[in-house]
Design an enzyme around this catalytic site. Sequence first.
Site, short mmCIF file in Angstrom:
data_model
loop_
_atom_site.label_atom_id
_atom_site.label_comp_id
_atom_site.label_asym_id
_atom_site.label_seq_id
_atom_site.Cartn_x
_atom_site.Cartn_y
_atom_site.Cartn_z
CB VAL A 35 -6.67 -5.08 -0.51
CG1 VAL A 35 -6.01 -6.23 -1.25
CG2 VAL A 35 -6.38 -5.18 0.98
CE LYS A 78 -8.87 6.85 2.79
NZ LYS A 78 -9.65 5.69 2.35
N PRO A 133 -7.85 -12.14 -3.80
CG PRO A 133 -6.17 -13.69 -4.22
CD PRO A 133 -6.61 -12.31 -4.60
#
Length: 225
Positions: free
Chosen positions: A19, A39, A203
């Site tokens: 995220v 990645k 968040p």
Amino acid sequence: MSGKVLVVTGTGTGVGKTVVTAALAARALARGERVAVLKPAQTGVADGEPGDAAEVARLAGPVTTCELARYPDPLAPATAARLAGLPPVRPAEVAKAALDLAAGHDLVLVEGAGGLLVRFDDMGATLADAAALLEAPVVVVTTAGLGTLNDAALTTEALRTRGLACHGLIIGAWPATPDLASRCNLTDLPAVCGGAPVLARIPSDAASLPPQKFRRAAPRWLGDA
């Protein structure tokens, strides 16, 4: 190298690295930058299933994605490669891939697997070795609450020991109602991490947002991180 390379690691598994990588990518895209996400080793995902790089693209938008190796078992890359009978990822391969991407992009985000010192191979190579080859700064993603101080201190100490630059800390899942430990950690994390700043708090529900809302919010979450 024309573009900037930034390595994203974590204090462990499940701390929000993907995220955070997506938020960094979304902010760069909003600035008009060309972004690539590398990645090195994707574990715990079968062939044909979307991995972390695909999740970054889903949330952030049109980024170039590159995955060097995929192993089906949800284990450390070295162990997963050995069990699958597949070759491991080497730091030199990671560095070459990142530099190749940097030649055509403004920002390359290299997202590790697990924590900084999770093994890529049975010789003990890690993401830290790839970051050293790249001479790239490292963002450390950490948790918000109780227990994060020790994990973050160990990770940033490992960076300093290896002469690697810590760009700062990002809390990967900041709760809507932070408890006392989380609030105190905003002050205590830099103190135990050699002065590394807390750059941002993402968040805890960020990954569940519609992609367009995620992309609009990411620059606000990150500020000048």
